[in-house]
Design a protein around this motif. Structure first.
Motif, PDB file in Angstrom:
ATOM      1  N   PHE A 248       0.807  -1.233   0.000  1.00 53.21           N
ATOM      2  CA  PHE A 248       0.000   0.000   0.000  1.00 53.21           C
ATOM      3  C   PHE A 248       0.830   1.268   0.000  1.00 53.21           C
ATOM      4  O   PHE A 248       0.325   2.335  -0.328  1.00 53.21           O
ATOM      5  N   ILE A 249       2.109   1.192   0.327  1.00 50.80           N
ATOM      6  CA  ILE A 249       2.926   2.407   0.246  1.00 50.80           C
ATOM      7  C   ILE A 249       3.063   2.855  -1.202  1.00 50.80           C
ATOM      8  O   ILE A 249       3.335   4.008  -1.485  1.00 50.80           O
TER       9      ILE A 249
ATOM     10  N   HIS B  41      -5.290   2.405  -1.542  1.00 52.45           N
ATOM     11  CA  HIS B  41      -4.355   2.600  -0.436  1.00 52.45           C
ATOM     12  C   HIS B  41      -5.103   2.711   0.897  1.00 52.45           C
ATOM     13  O   HIS B  41      -4.751   2.064   1.883  1.00 52.45           O
TER      14      HIS B  41
ATOM     15  N   ARG C  64      -4.866   0.288   4.144  1.00 51.56           N
ATOM     16  CA  ARG C  64      -4.372   0.866   5.397  1.00 51.56           C
ATOM     17  C   ARG C  64      -5.400   0.668   6.520  1.00 51.56           C
ATOM     18  O   ARG C  64      -5.042   0.346   7.648  1.00 51.56           O
TER      19      ARG C  64
ATOM     20  N   THR D  33      14.285   1.121   9.950  1.00 53.36           N
ATOM     21  CA  THR D  33      14.105   2.555  10.192  1.00 53.36           C
ATOM     22  C   THR D  33      14.383   2.898  11.651  1.00 53.36           C
ATOM     23  O   THR D  33      15.198   3.753  11.951  1.00 53.36           O
TER      24      THR D  33
ATOM     25  N   ARG E  93       7.225   9.482  -5.823  1.00 53.27           N
ATOM     26  CA  ARG E  93       6.013  10.131  -6.298  1.00 53.27           C
ATOM     27  C   ARG E  93       6.129  10.461  -7.777  1.00 53.27           C
ATOM     28  O   ARG E  93       7.235  10.735  -8.260  1.00 53.27           O
TER      29      ARG E  93
ATOM     30  N   HIS F   4       0.029   8.966   3.345  1.00 53.40           N
ATOM     31  CA  HIS F   4       1.060   7.940   3.532  1.00 53.40           C
ATOM     32  C   HIS F   4       1.860   8.129   4.814  1.00 53.40           C
ATOM     33  O   HIS F   4       2.881   7.464   5.010  1.00 53.40           O
TER      34      HIS F   4
ATOM     35  N   CYS G   5       3.624   7.785   8.110  1.00 48.72           N
ATOM     36  CA  CYS G   5       4.147   6.484   8.541  1.00 48.72           C
ATOM     37  C   CYS G   5       3.140   5.671   9.367  1.00 48.72           C
ATOM     38  O   CYS G   5       2.641   6.119  10.392  1.00 48.72           O
TER      39      CYS G   5
HETATM   40  C1  HEM Z   1      11.746   5.807  13.186  1.00 48.72           C
HETATM   41  C2  HEM Z   1      11.256   4.944  12.436  1.00 48.72           C
HETATM   42  C3  HEM Z   1      10.502   5.219  11.169  1.00 48.72           C
HETATM   43  C4  HEM Z   1      10.592   6.261  10.296  1.00 48.72           C
HETATM   44  C5  HEM Z   1      11.488   7.479  10.380  1.00 48.72           C
HETATM   45  C6  HEM Z   1       9.632   6.015   9.257  1.00 48.72           C
HETATM   46  C7  HEM Z   1       9.396   6.891   8.204  1.00 48.72           C
HETATM   47  C8  HEM Z   1       8.393   6.741   7.272  1.00 48.72           C
HETATM   48  C9  HEM Z   1       8.081   7.684   6.238  1.00 48.72           C
HETATM   49  C10 HEM Z   1       8.801   8.991   5.996  1.00 48.72           C
HETATM   50  C11 HEM Z   1       7.035   7.198   5.532  1.00 48.72           C
HETATM   51  C12 HEM Z   1       6.331   7.876   4.356  1.00 48.72           C
HETATM   52  C13 HEM Z   1       6.606   7.219   3.051  1.00 48.72           C
HETATM   53  C14 HEM Z   1       5.936   7.925   1.898  1.00 48.72           C
HETATM   54  O1  HEM Z   1       5.280   8.955   2.100  1.00 48.72           O
HETATM   55  O2  HEM Z   1       6.066   7.453   0.774  1.00 48.72           O
HETATM   56  C15 HEM Z   1       6.694   5.942   6.119  1.00 48.72           C
HETATM   57  C16 HEM Z   1       5.675   5.134   5.677  1.00 48.72           C
HETATM   58  C17 HEM Z   1       5.449   3.882   6.203  1.00 48.72           C
HETATM   59  N1  HEM Z   1       6.034   3.317   7.310  1.00 48.72           N
HETATM   60 FE1  HEM Z   1       7.456   4.122   8.460  1.00 48.72          FE
HETATM   61  N2  HEM Z   1       8.999   4.847   9.492  1.00 48.72           N
HETATM   62  C18 HEM Z   1       9.505   4.317  10.662  1.00 48.72           C
HETATM   63  C19 HEM Z   1       9.138   3.155  11.297  1.00 48.72           C
HETATM   64  C20 HEM Z   1       8.198   2.289  10.814  1.00 48.72           C
HETATM   65  C21 HEM Z   1       7.818   1.053  11.429  1.00 48.72           C
HETATM   66  C22 HEM Z   1       8.334   0.560  12.753  1.00 48.72           C
HETATM   67  C23 HEM Z   1       6.898   0.491  10.604  1.00 48.72           C
HETATM   68  C24 HEM Z   1       6.161  -0.816  10.711  1.00 48.72           C
HETATM   69  C25 HEM Z   1       5.610  -1.284  11.711  1.00 48.72           C
HETATM   70  C26 HEM Z   1       6.687   1.375   9.498  1.00 48.72           C
HETATM   71  C27 HEM Z   1       5.804   1.151   8.467  1.00 48.72           C
HETATM   72  C28 HEM Z   1       5.511   2.057   7.478  1.00 48.72           C
HETATM   73  C29 HEM Z   1       4.547   1.808   6.436  1.00 48.72           C
HETATM   74  C30 HEM Z   1       3.748   0.541   6.259  1.00 48.72           C
HETATM   75  C31 HEM Z   1       4.493   2.958   5.639  1.00 48.72           C
HETATM   76  C32 HEM Z   1       3.585   3.206   4.436  1.00 48.72           C
HETATM   77  C33 HEM Z   1       2.378   3.971   4.887  1.00 48.72           C
HETATM   78  C34 HEM Z   1       1.461   4.358   3.774  1.00 48.72           C
HETATM   79  O3  HEM Z   1       1.842   4.328   2.613  1.00 48.72           O
HETATM   80  O4  HEM Z   1       0.305   4.703   4.087  1.00 48.72           O
HETATM   81  N3  HEM Z   1       7.486   2.464   9.641  1.00 48.72           N
HETATM   82  N4  HEM Z   1       7.526   5.676   7.186  1.00 48.72           N
END
Ligand code: HEM
Ligand SMILES: Cc1cc2nc3c(=O)[nH]c(=O)nc-3n(C[C@H](O)[C@H](O)[C@H](O)COP(=O)(O)OP(=O)(O)OC[C@H]3O[C@@H](n4cnc5c(N)ncnc54)[C@H](O)[C@@H]3O)c2cc1C
Ligand code: SF4
Lengths: 533, 413
Positions: free
Chosen positions: B80-81, B88, B92, B246, B298, B354, B356
């Protein structure tokens, strides 16, 4: 402790609900309900929520606040401030309190007096028709948080009854006169009562504006009434109806207009809201008026007679008929004050009866009407939380700033309403429209954005559970982008075509935005006197 | 093309330790086209605007050059990202159903005690050492353990999916090839991970569904049409990787930053300010975030005029989140680490639809990790400053963070 969420900013990211699940609760995709008065034991979790909110929309009270003056705001000080020793604020609610705290934050060190006719310290109203009615927050608990305990002389429980502009004094009901160098009018509005006085006095006939109102209604709903009648399907009426259904109380909602919310959003979107209420089991009757409310010998409400010929047994009736601006105390003061409020310029300075801007009197919040350049400099009278806050901040800043450093209140009108699991948000002035189109999302799922246009430019947008996109449309409004929008976006419905917006020709009695005074025939300097509408 | 050199320098591995002066340079042209034809956006207001602009798509299938590249590799649809609303949003919601509000509001809160136990155990294991690698001995194993428990993935399988996960991170590095090449690589790795999850699901087929996220995914919930099996596999793979690569960097960046700001470390150690750790985490997400850029994730569905530039329809767009969070337009004195900022609307987790998904998990993980490290490592000293960095300019963080310590104090009650 005290918590408040600026739901105009909130985009429903739910980070607060993850961090402090007992205080913040999500309904559906993005509607947020919260407890404004949680126990001290929740403080740590709440502080995490405050830090985590992606749009920093949560405010709490803090001891010893770690507030800093940003360099920008402290620059307004100087000679101007020296000359202003006394500031008086009339109306101790959202706008008044925000103005007071900005005055102190910007370094105003003179005497500051807040006059309010309610005995309560300033509190927040939006929860009263939402989480309070369903028992998720207490009516008395919606006291507004204060960042730092600032030095204010409170005169609560005493109404102002007059304003002596020449002598620079506010006259109080107890005969006292309070002198000022600058003053702010923030007396807001009150609920319009059921017009027939005897019926309005029946036990069971309510309005909702204050914590007492909300607590009274909450108790009546909790007591399991046989049926509730909501009169008027504006935002307040719709929220009350939603609360009833949430409590599984039978409810009939009547409105003389074509659909709920039609006064504020037009009938096209209103019909979508109508379907939502019907799906939740509201007996909704549009194009219908309540002709009479009748009581028994003990003065208790028993039944209502409607213009559709029906008579129904009801024991609670909520009159959600819109509002009346609290301007009576300004009669004879020489200001341009009337049923639509107190006129001011974009810098929040009050306008006198001749149309000349005054120097020392400012206006903010629901009582104000002000010209907005995006809407042809027409005067807007808004009943929006976000507007009260924004306008109060600008009024306060301008009160103590020299001419060259004053700000203009140009923010687009914005508001939200929470009904069931829908978060409805609006930006711009939806009634300033001839057409509406739904370029994004799905009406069937009630997840969509509607865009309004007037003579070929975009003037407003309304989102149902799609608030993350709204600031994009706000940008289009500010740029006077062409209507209908013709670009390609994600989530476009298969057929996108504009239809007439069906907004009221004249503002209805429940509109939350009214554009006033736009035909030449209305432009005269005589002031409207009572009776107010 | 004046912008290209600074962009090339940012991508160049030699600048990994301190890209921030280059970001200042980059922001002088808020939106610029770079050598490969894509657009790079680096200023705060413009990034925020684009994150909320429905004319931007996260679905690469809109790009003609992506040709037949379909999703996450053979048999797997995009996770879904890489999808746009409404698809999406539906996925979600389904993933959120067993993870958080509105249906499971207390789930993450309920995991906090467990997180502390894991952290306490990892630090206990350091007893007796005088030099530790914060990355390998702490910041990596901790979030991996948490995400494995959430998905009910056997911790012993770690070496297997770590290799796959590494491969995926590698292909997120824009310096490792063109977008199409990298996407082909990515698909291969995702397909492998998908296969791995397929095996897990098969093995569980005849057991009663557990409370882990994965088991919940096959059920219909909340009025949305359920995911297909292939969708479940693709999204489970995404969660595992995102939960893996991350938070390790946020914890490590955090420890490094605290060691560089001993006064803040000391405040954390004293533990007298109950809300400090949460604010430290948010300031880290602004000041030293793990995700520096969203590389060409994007594309434009229509012409977009922004900051005086028209990005034509069909363009690839990179958002440099870390440059945006250091923009003075966001906050005064942006290059200072200051957890006491009154207002911090950073871009560390992105924004818009999107935003996180794992943020509610990463926040308490990092908060607990840093608090415990601050309170238990006695007299920690950096061995090398700067530490060695991973190559990736998008997902940025130290490869190792060696710290000398005098002793490990017992956990506080
Ligand atoms: C400090 C840790 C983390 C940072 C800095 C981070 C950062 C981000 C960012 C910037 C995005 C946006 C991506 C976009 O707009 O294309 C994102 C999306 C996402 N993150 Fe994280 N993330 C972190 C931890 C995690 C963890 C622990 C998980 C899982 C459990 C996770 C799962 C996801 C998922 C599934 C998306 C997609 C969401 C969507 O498209 O609606 N992230 N993350
Ligand atoms: C039930 C309810 C739900 C709402 N929900 C929403 C919502 O969902 N979204 C949204 O955007 N907005 C909502 N609003 C509107 C929002 O609460 C108002 O815009 C806001 O309260 C305006 O603040 P104000 O300070 O201008 O006026 P008010 O809050 O009306 O305050 C004016 C104060 O002045 C006092 N006063 C009046 N006359 C005098 C006098 N002569 N002397 C001294 N004091 C006087 C009044 O008693 C009152 O305390 C809601 C309002 C209500 C009542
Ligand atoms: S935007 Fe902030 S206040 Fe609104 S739901 Fe999200 S975290 Fe809560």
């Amino acid at each position: 402790m005290k918590v408040i969420v600026d739901l105009t900013r909130c985009q429903g990211y739910a980070q607060c609900a993850f961090a402090a699940p007992e205080v913040f609760a999500m309904r559906g995709d993005e509607a947020l309900l919260y407890d404004s008065d949680p126990g001290q034991g929740q403080r740590e979790r709440i502080e995490r929520a405050v830090a985590a909110c992606p749009v920093q929309a949560i405010l709490v009270d803090r001891e010893g606040g770690r507030h800093r003056l940003s360099p920008e705001t402290s620059r307004g000080l100087g000679e101007e401030m020296e000359r202003i020793g006394r500031i008086v604020i009339v109306g101790a609610s959202l706008a008044g309190l925000r103005a007071a705290s900005v005055l102190r934050r910007e370094g105003f060190a003179g005497s500051l007096t807040m006059i309010g006719d309610e005995a309560h310290p300033p509190y927040d109203r939006p929860p009263l028709s939402k989480q309070v009615l369903i028992g998720r927050a207490s009516a008395q608990g919606t006291v507004l948080p204060r960042h730092d305990e600032f030095d204010v002389r409170w005169r609560l429980g005493v109404p102002a009854t007059g304003l002596d502009l020449g002598g620079k004094q506010v006259i109080l009901a107890d005969g006292q006169r309070v002198r000022f160098d600058r003053m702010l009018i923030a007396t807001g509005l009150r609920a319009r009562a059921w017009p027939k006085e005897t019926a309005a006095g029946l036990d069971g006939v309510c309005t909702i504006r204050t914590p007492e109102d909300a607590e009274g209604l909450r108790r009546r709903l909790a007591a399991g009434p046989s049926r509730v009648l909501v009169i008027g399907a504006g935002f307040t009426g719709c929220e009350v109806a939603a609360a009833c259904r949430e409590l599984d109380v039978l409810v009939t909602m009547v409105d003389r207009g074509p659909a709920p919310l039609a006064g504020a959003l037009g009938a096209v979107i209103g019909r979508i809201a109508a379907q939502m209420h019907r799906d939740h089991g509201v007996d909704l009757r549009c194009g219908v008026q309540v002709e009479a409310l009748e009581g028994d010998r003990d003065g208790r409400l028993r039944r209502a007679r409607l213009s559709d010929g029906t008579t129904m047994e009801v024991d609670v009736a909520v009159a959600a008929l819109g509002s009346v601006r609290n301007v009576e105390w300004l009669e004879g003061a020489g200001l341009a004050a009337g049923p639509w409020g107190v006129a001011c310029d974009a810098g929040c300075r009050a306008v006198d009866a001749n149309g000349v801007v005054t120097d020392d009197v400012f206006v903010a919040g629901d009582v104000a009407r002000f010209p907005h350049p995006v809407y042809g400099f027409q005067y807007l009278a808004l009943e929006h939380w976000g507007n009260a806050v924004a306008q109060a901040e600008i009024a306060a800043h301008n009160m103590i700033s020299p001419q060259s450093r004053r700000w203009a209140h140009l923010a687009l009108p914005e508001f939200w309403s929470t009904q069931y699991d829908a978060e409805i948000k609006s930006v711009g002035v939806p009634t300033y429209a001839d057409q509406v189109v739904i370029p994004q999302g799905s009406v069937a799922q009630r997840r969509f954005v509607a865009v309004y246009g007037y003579r070929g430019r975009i003037t407003a947008a309304v989102a149902f559970n799609q608030s993350k996109w709204l600031e994009f449309y706000a940008g289009l409004i500010n740029q006077a982008a062409p209507f209908p929008p013709s670009f390609r976006t994600v989530d476009q419905p298969p057929d996108v075509h504009p239809v007439p917006a069906e907004v009221p020709v004249r503002p209805t009695y429940q509109a939350t935005v009214v554009v006033t005074g736009h035909t030449p025939g209305q432009r005269r300097a005589t002031l409207v006197r009572r009776p107010y509408l | 093309m004046t912008g290209s050199s600074v962009w090339q320098q940012i991508l160049d591995h030699s600048h990994r330790a301190d890209p921030y002066p280059l970001y200042t340079e980059l922001r002088k042209t808020p939106v610029r086209q770079v050598e490969d034809g894509s657009y790079v956006v680096s200023t705060y207001p413009e990034i925020v605007a684009l994150l909320h602009d429905p004319r931007l798509s996260s679905d690469l299938r809109h790009l003609p050059e992506m040709g037949t590249v379909s999703g996450e590799g053979p048999g797997l649809p995009p996770s879904f990202i890489r999808l746009d609303p409404p698809e999406h949003d539906r996925i979600r919601r389904l993933l959120t159903w067993d993870f958080g509000p509105p249906h499971r509001p207390g789930r993450v809160d309920g995991m906090l005690p467990d997180m502390r136990v894991i952290v306490t155990g990892l630090i206990d294991d350091l007893v007796g050492k005088t030099r530790v690698d914060i990355v390998d001995e702490f910041a990596y194993p901790f979030p991996v353990t948490v995400i494995c428990r959430l998905l009910d993935v056997p911790r012993e399988d770690e070496p297997r999916f770590q290799a796959l996960s590494d491969a995926l991170i590698q292909v997120a590095d824009p310096t490792t090839g063109s977008i199409t090449e990298r996407d082909r690589q990515r698909n291969k790795a995702m397909a492998n991970l998908g296969q791995y999850f397929g095996g897990l699901l098969d093995a569980r087929a005849d057991q009663p569904a557990g409370d882990d996220l994965l088991s919940g995914l096959l059920r219909a919930s909340g009025g949305d049409e359920p995911m297909t099996r292939a969708q479940v596999l693709a999204n489970a793979a995404l969660l595992l990787v995102a939960g893996h690569e991350t938070t390790v960097n946020l914890i490590t960046n955090g420890m490094l930053t605290l060691l560089r700001h001993p006064e803040v470390l000391d405040r954390l150690r004293r533990g007298e300010e109950p809300d400090l750790a949460a604010r430290v985490v948010e300031e880290l997400l602004r000041y030293e975030p793990p995700v520096h850029l969203l590389p060409e994730t994007r594309n434009t569905l229509d012409d977009i005029e922004i900051a005086g530039v028209t990005i034509p329809a069909g363009s690839r767009v990179t958002l440099v989140l870390a440059a945006g969070s250091r923009d003075p337009a966001l906050t005064p004195d942006p290059d200072r680490f200051d957890p006491d900022r009154a207002h911090n609307e950073h871009l560390g987790f992105g924004g818009g639809v999107h935003y996180c998904f794992g943020a509610p998990l990463a926040r308490p993980e990092t908060r607990i990790a840093l608090t415990e490290l601050a309170q238990r490592l006695r007299n920690p000293r950096l061995v090398a400053d700067p530490p060695p960095y991973r190559a990736n300019p998008g997902l940025r963080g130290p490869r190792h963070l060696f710290v000398d310590i005098d002793a490990v104090d017992p956990a506080r009650p």
